[in-house]
Structure formats: C-alpha cells, structure tokens
Design a protein around this motif. Structure first.
Motif, PDB file in Angstrom:
ATOM      1  N   CYS A  49      -3.338 -17.625  -3.895  1.00  0.00           N
ATOM      2  CA  CYS A  49      -4.465 -16.947  -3.235  1.00  0.00           C
ATOM      3  C   CYS A  49      -3.903 -15.904  -2.264  1.00  0.00           C
ATOM      4  N   ILE A  50      -4.259 -14.645  -2.500  1.00  0.00           N
ATOM      5  CA  ILE A  50      -3.709 -13.538  -1.686  1.00  0.00           C
ATOM      6  C   ILE A  50      -4.887 -12.759  -1.092  1.00  0.00           C
ATOM      7  N   SER A  51      -4.876 -12.594   0.231  1.00  0.00           N
ATOM      8  CA  SER A  51      -6.063 -12.006   0.877  1.00  0.00           C
ATOM      9  C   SER A  51      -5.694 -10.855   1.810  1.00  0.00           C
ATOM     10  N   PRO A  52      -6.680 -10.006   2.149  1.00  0.00           N
ATOM     11  CA  PRO A  52      -6.412  -8.797   2.954  1.00  0.00           C
ATOM     12  C   PRO A  52      -6.655  -9.007   4.452  1.00  0.00           C
ATOM     13  N   TRP A  53      -6.572  -7.905   5.210  1.00  0.00           N
ATOM     14  CA  TRP A  53      -6.616  -7.993   6.667  1.00  0.00           C
ATOM     15  C   TRP A  53      -7.988  -7.768   7.277  1.00  0.00           C
ATOM     16  N   ASN A  54      -8.974  -7.337   6.497  1.00  0.00           N
ATOM     17  CA  ASN A  54     -10.208  -6.874   7.154  1.00  0.00           C
ATOM     18  C   ASN A  54     -11.092  -8.007   7.660  1.00  0.00           C
TER      19      ASN A  54
ATOM     20  N   HIS B 217       3.884 -16.783   4.947  1.00  0.00           N
ATOM     21  CA  HIS B 217       3.653 -15.510   5.626  1.00  0.00           C
ATOM     22  C   HIS B 217       4.717 -14.483   5.240  1.00  0.00           C
ATOM     23  N   GLY B 218       4.355 -13.207   5.372  1.00  0.00           N
ATOM     24  CA  GLY B 218       5.335 -12.153   5.119  1.00  0.00           C
ATOM     25  C   GLY B 218       4.717 -10.997   4.363  1.00  0.00           C
ATOM     26  N   LEU B 219       5.575 -10.120   3.884  1.00  0.00           N
ATOM     27  CA  LEU B 219       5.124  -8.860   3.291  1.00  0.00           C
ATOM     28  C   LEU B 219       4.624  -9.039   1.855  1.00  0.00           C
ATOM     29  N   GLY B 220       3.617  -8.231   1.516  1.00  0.00           N
ATOM     30  CA  GLY B 220       3.047  -8.297   0.168  1.00  0.00           C
ATOM     31  C   GLY B 220       4.076  -8.105  -0.932  1.00  0.00           C
TER      32      GLY B 220
ATOM     33  N   THR C 117      -7.742 -10.561  -3.296  1.00  0.00           N
ATOM     34  CA  THR C 117      -8.651  -9.567  -2.725  1.00  0.00           C
ATOM     35  C   THR C 117      -7.813  -8.547  -1.976  1.00  0.00           C
ATOM     36  N   GLY C 118      -8.056  -7.266  -2.262  1.00  0.00           N
ATOM     37  CA  GLY C 118      -7.280  -6.221  -1.599  1.00  0.00           C
ATOM     38  C   GLY C 118      -7.541  -4.881  -2.261  1.00  0.00           C
ATOM     39  N   GLY C 119      -6.590  -3.977  -2.125  1.00  0.00           N
ATOM     40  CA  GLY C 119      -6.772  -2.619  -2.634  1.00  0.00           C
ATOM     41  C   GLY C 119      -6.643  -2.556  -4.153  1.00  0.00           C
TER      42      GLY C 119
ATOM     43  N   ASP D  36     -12.733   8.978  -2.786  1.00  0.00           N
ATOM     44  CA  ASP D  36     -11.672   8.052  -2.368  1.00  0.00           C
ATOM     45  C   ASP D  36     -12.203   7.027  -1.359  1.00  0.00           C
ATOM     46  N   GLU D  37     -11.702   5.809  -1.460  1.00  0.00           N
ATOM     47  CA  GLU D  37     -12.073   4.802  -0.459  1.00  0.00           C
ATOM     48  C   GLU D  37     -11.402   5.160   0.870  1.00  0.00           C
ATOM     49  N   ILE D  38     -12.187   5.232   1.952  1.00  0.00           N
ATOM     50  CA  ILE D  38     -11.624   5.546   3.267  1.00  0.00           C
ATOM     51  C   ILE D  38     -11.414   4.252   4.062  1.00  0.00           C
TER      52      ILE D  38
ATOM     53  N   GLN E  28     -13.421   0.030 -11.107  1.00  0.00           N
ATOM     54  CA  GLN E  28     -12.162  -0.170 -10.363  1.00  0.00           C
ATOM     55  C   GLN E  28     -12.337  -1.109  -9.163  1.00  0.00           C
ATOM     56  N   SER E  29     -13.525  -1.699  -9.014  1.00  0.00           N
ATOM     57  CA  SER E  29     -13.740  -2.641  -7.902  1.00  0.00           C
ATOM     58  C   SER E  29     -13.363  -4.064  -8.280  1.00  0.00           C
ATOM     59  N   GLY E  30     -12.929  -4.281  -9.509  1.00  0.00           N
ATOM     60  CA  GLY E  30     -12.391  -5.606  -9.780  1.00  0.00           C
ATOM     61  C   GLY E  30     -12.750  -6.205 -11.111  1.00  0.00           C
TER      62      GLY E  30
HETATM   63  P1  NDP Z   1      -3.701  -4.524   0.090  1.00  0.00           P
HETATM   64  O1  NDP Z   1      -3.939  -4.414  -1.358  1.00  0.00           O
HETATM   65  O2  NDP Z   1      -2.714  -3.634   0.726  1.00  0.00           O
HETATM   66  O3  NDP Z   1      -3.241  -6.000   0.481  1.00  0.00           O
HETATM   67  C1  NDP Z   1      -3.979  -7.152   0.134  1.00  0.00           C
HETATM   68  C2  NDP Z   1      -3.035  -8.338   0.103  1.00  0.00           C
HETATM   69  O4  NDP Z   1      -2.099  -8.149  -0.951  1.00  0.00           O
HETATM   70  C3  NDP Z   1      -2.213  -8.488   1.375  1.00  0.00           C
HETATM   71  O5  NDP Z   1      -2.020  -9.865   1.648  1.00  0.00           O
HETATM   72  C4  NDP Z   1      -0.914  -7.799   0.998  1.00  0.00           C
HETATM   73  O6  NDP Z   1       0.163  -8.207   1.788  1.00  0.00           O
HETATM   74  C5  NDP Z   1      -0.767  -8.253  -0.442  1.00  0.00           C
HETATM   75  N1  NDP Z   1       0.100  -7.446  -1.272  1.00  0.00           N
HETATM   76  C6  NDP Z   1       0.563  -6.180  -1.056  1.00  0.00           C
HETATM   77  N2  NDP Z   1       1.375  -5.796  -2.078  1.00  0.00           N
HETATM   78  C7  NDP Z   1       1.438  -6.825  -2.952  1.00  0.00           C
HETATM   79  C8  NDP Z   1       2.082  -7.043  -4.197  1.00  0.00           C
HETATM   80  N3  NDP Z   1       2.856  -6.113  -4.765  1.00  0.00           N
HETATM   81  N4  NDP Z   1       1.893  -8.210  -4.837  1.00  0.00           N
HETATM   82  C9  NDP Z   1       1.113  -9.156  -4.315  1.00  0.00           C
HETATM   83  N5  NDP Z   1       0.480  -9.029  -3.120  1.00  0.00           N
HETATM   84  C10 NDP Z   1       0.623  -7.879  -2.450  1.00  0.00           C
HETATM   85  O7  NDP Z   1      -5.130  -4.398   0.767  1.00  0.00           O
HETATM   86  P2  NDP Z   1      -5.445  -4.342   2.303  1.00  0.00           P
HETATM   87  O8  NDP Z   1      -4.904  -5.559   2.987  1.00  0.00           O
HETATM   88  O9  NDP Z   1      -5.071  -2.984   2.801  1.00  0.00           O
HETATM   89  O10 NDP Z   1      -7.033  -4.514   2.295  1.00  0.00           O
HETATM   90  C11 NDP Z   1      -7.913  -3.467   2.178  1.00  0.00           C
HETATM   91  C12 NDP Z   1      -8.410  -3.358   0.754  1.00  0.00           C
HETATM   92  O11 NDP Z   1      -9.028  -4.567   0.355  1.00  0.00           O
HETATM   93  C13 NDP Z   1      -9.476  -2.296   0.602  1.00  0.00           C
HETATM   94  O12 NDP Z   1      -9.213  -1.548  -0.559  1.00  0.00           O
HETATM   95  C14 NDP Z   1     -10.752  -3.095   0.432  1.00  0.00           C
HETATM   96  O13 NDP Z   1     -11.760  -2.433  -0.259  1.00  0.00           O
HETATM   97  C15 NDP Z   1     -10.265  -4.298  -0.281  1.00  0.00           C
HETATM   98  N6  NDP Z   1     -11.191  -5.405  -0.119  1.00  0.00           N
HETATM   99  C16 NDP Z   1     -11.948  -5.803  -1.192  1.00  0.00           C
HETATM  100  C17 NDP Z   1     -12.890  -6.818  -1.057  1.00  0.00           C
HETATM  101  C18 NDP Z   1     -13.708  -7.290  -2.226  1.00  0.00           C
HETATM  102  O14 NDP Z   1     -14.283  -8.377  -2.136  1.00  0.00           O
HETATM  103  N7  NDP Z   1     -13.805  -6.552  -3.320  1.00  0.00           N
HETATM  104  C19 NDP Z   1     -13.097  -7.469   0.241  1.00  0.00           C
HETATM  105  C20 NDP Z   1     -12.241  -6.979   1.289  1.00  0.00           C
HETATM  106  C21 NDP Z   1     -11.321  -5.984   1.095  1.00  0.00           C
HETATM  107  P3  NDP Z   1       0.556  -7.450   3.169  1.00  0.00           P
HETATM  108  O15 NDP Z   1      -0.692  -6.958   3.811  1.00  0.00           O
HETATM  109  O16 NDP Z   1       1.192  -8.519   3.930  1.00  0.00           O
HETATM  110  O17 NDP Z   1       1.475  -6.361   2.758  1.00  0.00           O
END
Ligand code: NDP
Length: 480
Positions: free
Chosen positions: A145-150, A203-206, A225-227, A383-385, A455-457
C-alpha cells in the motif's frame, strides 16, 4: 529531534542502512523530525515478517480481525487531538481541517472496514439440478500500500483498513514528505496488540522504498494513490509480474455551474471545492465552467469571497488556507501561475507567494488564485496543478459544458450545479469521470465505488470493491 522509525515485525526500527531524511514543517520551513531512509533491505524484512504473519492473521477469522481493527480505531479516537496536531505540522494544513476531516475520516476507515467485512456475503450460482457454484474469497496475500502526502493518514488508512479486514498482511509506505501520523499509527498498533508482522510500515523515498515494494515477488497486490506518472511507472514494473493493481491517480476536475442553480449554496460550496487543503485534494475542482448568463455575477462574487480568505498559521483555528506541502511544490505551483500568464490568462486575484511574519516567514504559502481568459486546450487547463489555483471558463449550453468538462486526459471527479433534474441525469451519464456530485461536493458514503477514468486511474476503492481487490475469487462447483 523526534525520529520517524520503521514498524517491522511489531518493532520500531531505524533503517538497516542507518540513514536519515529530513521531515519539514511547511508552516515554518524548519526540520521537525528525522525519517528512516530505508531501502530494499528494509522492504525485504517487512515482506518476510508479513509473509510469516499471514497464516495466523487469516486463521483469526473475520470477527477476530474486526475486533483488533476496531481497537486501533478506538485508540486513534482517544488520540484524535494529538494526531490532528501532528498532521497539521507535517502537512501544513489548517488544524481545524485535520480535526474535522483527516483524522475522523482515518478512524472511520478502520471502523467501516472492520464492520463491512462482517457483513460481506459470498455469491452462489445454482444450476437447477446440475450443480451449485459458490465464490470463495481468500486474502490475496501480502499487500503493498503506497500513499501520497495530501491527506496523509486519511489515504494511508483507506488502503490499509480493507487490506487487513480482508485478511491480508500489509507492507505500507506513506509519502516521505508526510510520514509522521503513519509513525504515530504504528505506535497505536503496538498498543492495540496487533500481532507482529500483520502491518509493516517502511519509511523513505518513493524510488527506493516504493519501487522495492512494487518489484518484490512476494507482494502480489499493489494499491497505490499518487501522481499519474508514478502510477505509470508502477504499472510498468508490476504488470509483467501479473500483480493485482489499484491505481488512484491525478485529476483536473471540472465544476459545471448552470444559471438555474441555487446561487448562494453553489458559491459557498465552490469556494470549498476549490481551496480546501490549499487545493491539494485529488477531488478539488480546478476548472470552473460557468453558464454565460451568470458568468459576470459569479466572477464578481467568487473573487470577492476568495480575496477574503485568510492564508495563515495552520495552528490558528480561524485560518482558511495553511501552507502548501513543500518548497518544491510551492515552486511548481507558482510556475504554473507564471505559465498561465504567459498563455494570456488574467489573474483576477492571488497569483503570488504569501510572506508571513515571525516564525512563519520561511513557510510555503500561496494566495488563493483565480485565472480567466484561457481556452480549454492550453496547459493551464490541461495539466494538474494540485494547488490553490482555479480557472474560469464560460459556456453557452449543455453540449458546450460537456465538451469543456470532458476535454482533458483525466476523469476523476466532476461537480454539477443545476436545479434541473433531467439535465443533471443526462450530464452525469455523459461526463467522463468516476465520481459526479450534483449540488454538493465531497459528500462521501464509504460503501460507494471510488476512483477515476482515463489517466485518473484503474480500478475502484471503497466498500466491497476494496474487499474484492484484496481477495482472490475462486469458483467452487459441486455436482448435485
Ligand atoms: P507521487 O506519485 O509523487 O507519490 C505518491 C507515493 O508514491 C509516495 O508515497 C511516493 O513516495 C511514492 N513513489 C514515488 N515514486 C515511486 C516509485 N517509483 N515507485 C513506487 N512508489 C513511488 O504523488 P504525490 O505524493 O505527489 O501526490 C500527489 C498526487 O496524488 C497528485 O497527482 C494527486 O492527484 C494524486 N492523488 C490522487 C488521489 C486519487 O484518489 N485519485 C487522491 C490523492 C492524491 P515519496 O513521496 O516518499 O517519494
């Protein structure tokens, strides 16, 4: 200084490599904790612990697992204030928002799935006198399970809770930008008596930890969940290994405002949907489409209300917008505003960094920004801001509104404001998005499917969709 330690096999540990990363407080820009800088060796230990814990966790049964998950939720509720404060410091969000939304929702995630799993049925398919089929659902194994910062704890628990309830053991990684509440959660799991190895938090870098979880052959399912770009990288690595994938990615969400809407209710809601959490919610509206008949009235009233919003100390309960999450993110958002100007957009309000006084002078604040005068094809509207920035575009009729709303490569969440029920149904059906809110925003029933198109998932979270994701369906056919 506080250390954010890994939680592996029931124990809090520094990274095997011994390195540390800085954890910043966006309100001041200062370092407030050190984070274990883990790598594939820590992930290996976590996967081993999770694999070992799996048989006993499964054997505990749904009621036993549900009871333990409920216990964690109770401890989170006891510590709600401390968790809200930690979330606000780590992320820069107003404490009032963390108290009202983030932490209560994280608690609900645990309670909801602890309950849902008790009420989940198996399907049965009867073939007259020939045979009976039933669907046996077994946990998929160790889930990544990998999650973002927001919404740090909110989204972290949205994945972990269904995985644990379904009987999986978990290796999880919060964003390294906001790891603190996940660390506090690991302490609560120890206090609750969660068996060692059932939940592991690395913990640590993605690119080091996230990538190692994604590539590990002992982790057959990845919930991310992330970019969108990171999601594509995860899919590239995981797809040839035939892993189950749930990807919740970026958005460029439209709010479509028709001139027959309840104007005051709409105005208050659009202010929230644009700027809650400094616009850093994947569900925030970023493109405001307004029918021409009320365009000028809306523009005037909206800009006036936006100018009155207070950007300030996240610890002050009257603050509307706190800091954005990092210096790099602030620079990125300000870059998008500069681009909007280059593309010919007019900044109606905001458009700059806000410099506060005293201890907050190095914090990362951006004024809520409204831009008009740009067409649908420019980068500002494509573009997503992911910050406190919205654009205004006028439209004439339903067809034009729909074309504008659907004109990006994203498809996460749309909002419609109209009092015409037939139009609402028609538009909701034709919008390219996984979620449509009519005359409201962020009203969430945790049973509903949650996720995006294009592209939203890929895949859906929430309710039984999440429990299905974390289990493998097996058909058992018995000859009668
Ligand atoms: P990122 O994609 O940068 O990071 C998300 C997670 O993935 C973090 O834990 C990050 O680690 C990790 N990660 C980074 N690189 C890798 C990799 N190569 N392999 C595996 N894991 C990795 O997103 P943000 O944290 O910047 O979050 C913002 C984005 O999340 C926005 O685009 C937003 O729209 C999206 N989002 C989508 C949601 C949804 O439900 N659709 C909900 C909330 C946000 P680390 O940060 O430690 O580098």
């Amino acid at each position: 200084m506080e250390q954010v330690l890994n939680y592996i096999n029931g124990t809090l540990l520094p990274a095997v490599g011994g390195g540390w990363l800085d954890d910043h407080a966006p309100a001041t820009g200062a370092v407030h904790a050190h984070i274990a800088d883990s790598d594939e060796r820590d992930v290996e230990l976590a996967v081993q612990a999770a694999t070992k814990a799996l048989p006993a966790w499964k054997a505990l049964g749904t009621q036993g697992r549900s009871d333990l998950i409920m216990r964690v939720a109770d401890l989170m509720e006891r510590d709600l204030e401390a968790l809200a404060k930690a979330e606000s410091i780590d992320n820069g969000k107003p404490i009032a928002l963390a108290r009202r939304m983030d932490i209560p929702r994280a608690i609900s995630n645990f309670r909801f799935f602890a309950g849902a799993v008790l009420h989940w049925n198996s399907d049965a398919h009867l073939m007259d006198d020939v045979a009976i089929n039933y669907t046996d659902r077994q946990p998929v194994g160790v889930a990544g399970c990998i999650s973002p910062w927001n919404l740090p704890l909110y989204l972290f628990t949205w994945k972990i809770a269904p995985a644990l309830a379904a009987g999986c053991c978990v290796v999880a990684k919060p964003s390294e930008i906001t790891p603190y509440t996940a660390f506090l959660l690991s302490r609560l799991c120890i206090e609750a008596g969660l068996p060692p190895g059932v939940l592991n938090i690395v913990h640590g870098l993605g690119p080091k930890v996230g990538a190692a979880i994604t590539a590990h052959p002992g982790v057959p399912a990845i919930s991310f969940t992330g970019g969108t770009r990171t999601g594509a990288e995860i899919a590239r690595v995981a797809a040839p290994m035939f892993k189950k994938l749930s990807l919740e990615l970026g958005g460029k969400n439209p709010v479509v405002i028709f001139d027959d809407c309840d104007f005051e209710e709409m105005l208050t809601s659009v202010l929230r949907s644009s700027f809650t959490n400094q616009g850093q919610i994947c569900l925030c509206s970023s493109r405001i489409l307004v029918q021409r008949g009320i365009y000028e009235r809306f523009k005037q009233a909206f800009v006036e209300r936006v100018k009155a919003m207070r950007v300030g100390d996240p610890a002050d309960p009257t603050t509307d917008l706190g800091a954005v999450v990092s210096e790099a993110h602030m620079t990125k958002v300000l870059g998008h505003i500069a681009l909007a100007r280059e593309e010919g957009g007019t900044v109606l309000c905001g458009g700059e960094r806000v410099l506060l006084d005293g201890p907050l002078r190095n914090g990362w604040y951006i004024a809520p920004t409204v831009i008009e005068g740009l067409g649908p094809e420019c980068r500002t509207n494509q573009d997503e801001i992911f910050g406190p920035v919205v654009t205004l575009q006028p439209f004439t009729d339903d067809a034009e509104a729909l074309a504008l709303a659907n004109s990006t490569s994203y498809g996460l969440a749309s909002v419609l404001w109209t009092s015409n029920v037939k139009r609402a149904h028609r538009m909701a059906r034709d919008l390219h998005s996984g979620i449509v809110w009519v005359n409201c925003w962020l009203v969430r029933d945790l049973r509903t499917p949650f996720g995006g198109m294009k592209q939203s998932g890929v895949g859906r979270e929430g309710g039984h969709e999440a429990l299905r994701f974390f289990t493998e369906a097996k058909n058992v056919c018995i000859r009668l």
